[in-house]
Design an enzyme around this catalytic site. Structure first.
Site, PDB file in Angstrom:
ATOM      1  N   GLU A 132      34.481  46.670  41.991  1.00  9.38           N
ATOM      2  CA  GLU A 132      34.633  47.437  40.750  1.00  9.38           C
ATOM      3  C   GLU A 132      36.100  47.786  40.551  1.00  9.38           C
ATOM      4  O   GLU A 132      36.653  48.616  41.262  1.00  9.38           O
ATOM      5  CB  GLU A 132      33.800  48.709  40.812  1.00  9.38           C
ATOM      6  CG  GLU A 132      32.312  48.420  40.826  1.00  9.38           C
ATOM      7  CD  GLU A 132      31.491  49.677  40.592  1.00  9.38           C
ATOM      8  OE1 GLU A 132      31.103  49.908  39.436  1.00  9.38           O
ATOM      9  OE2 GLU A 132      31.256  50.410  41.550  1.00  9.38           O
ATOM     10  N   HIS A 133      36.714  47.161  39.572  1.00  6.96           N
ATOM     11  CA  HIS A 133      38.115  47.461  39.259  1.00  6.96           C
ATOM     12  C   HIS A 133      38.505  46.704  37.994  1.00  6.96           C
ATOM     13  O   HIS A 133      37.748  45.869  37.487  1.00  6.96           O
ATOM     14  CB  HIS A 133      39.034  47.073  40.422  1.00  6.96           C
ATOM     15  CG  HIS A 133      39.166  45.604  40.635  1.00  6.96           C
ATOM     16  ND1 HIS A 133      38.238  44.844  41.321  1.00  6.96           N
ATOM     17  CD2 HIS A 133      40.125  44.726  40.252  1.00  6.96           C
ATOM     18  CE1 HIS A 133      38.624  43.588  41.352  1.00  6.96           C
ATOM     19  NE2 HIS A 133      39.768  43.472  40.708  1.00  6.96           N
TER      20      HIS A 133
END
Lengths: 151, 151
Positions: B53-54
């Protein structure tokens, strides 16, 4: 620059682990000794396949088995060597002028290759006898005494 | 340059097949729209894991699932999109400013990523609220009408 089997060596790829998950990374000119001009990968490799028989005149590569296990069999004018790749964080650097083929050890193995140059057919030896003749000539032409790596 | 979900699209990777074996190759600035500064890969990805997640401010990447199947879930300020990667010859180009995470669909999946820049922590958004605030501001600042890609 070393060539043949003497020009090949293991490369530890920088990586992290978090439980089962691994993350490895390779930057050009830092983790591998060249800019990454080309990436290629083979999949669906199965035991009994014998693939990738060739040599390069100048290309440098790093082989990484990212799924399963693959034996890389190296040959030059002095001998042979078999190297098992079975960990994604373990690479094999191949310098110029080494004959190689793949012997997959597990079903569906996947090989990732980082290469120093874009594809050029003129850089290939496709026939082992052509490669061995050139390697023998290169050894004779160089003043370097033969290293003791005959298999 | 497009950003967010509108800046992402599928990429067909050049490849050959010989029976079960596939060979695919990507050259920088030819098959992918950038020099390949960095290659990284994740392995041991299993269903139920939620990873990666980024978002990136500027980095361009191509995601390729070389073993198994992985859903890449994209998000921007306008919506979300889910893309399944389950063929090694099928890549996903991700432009800048798109939030993403991985949802592996098969045990032991392997993701290969080609990236346009070396690692730089300053290029990351690690918190979704920071990314969404920046994306909303970028949309507001640009004269471009919002494309109709809200999910």
């Amino acid at each position: 620059m070393s060539w043949g089997i003497a020009g090949c060596h293991g490369v530890a790829i920088r990586h992290h682990r978090q439980e089962a998950i691994g993350l490895a990374f390779a930057e050009g000119r830092r983790d591998v000794p060249f800019e990454i001009a080309r990436v290629y990968y083979l999949w669906g490799l199965n035991p009994g396949d014998r693939r990738g028989e060739h040599a390069h005149k100048a290309l440098q590569q790093v082989y990484i088995c990212v799924h399963g296990a693959i034996d890389v069999v190296l040959r030059d004018d002095l001998g042979t060597q078999r190297i098992r790749l079975d960990k994604p964080e373990q690479g094999l650097y191949l310098g110029p002028m080494v004959w190689r083929h793949l012997e997959p050890q597990t079903p569906g193995a996947v090989l990732l290759v980082l290469a120093s140059e874009v594809f050029a057919e003129s850089d290939y030896f496709r026939r082992q006898e052509d490669y061995l003749a050139a390697a023998t000539e290169l050894r004779r032409a160089s003043a370097t005494p033969a290293p003791g790596n005959a298999g």
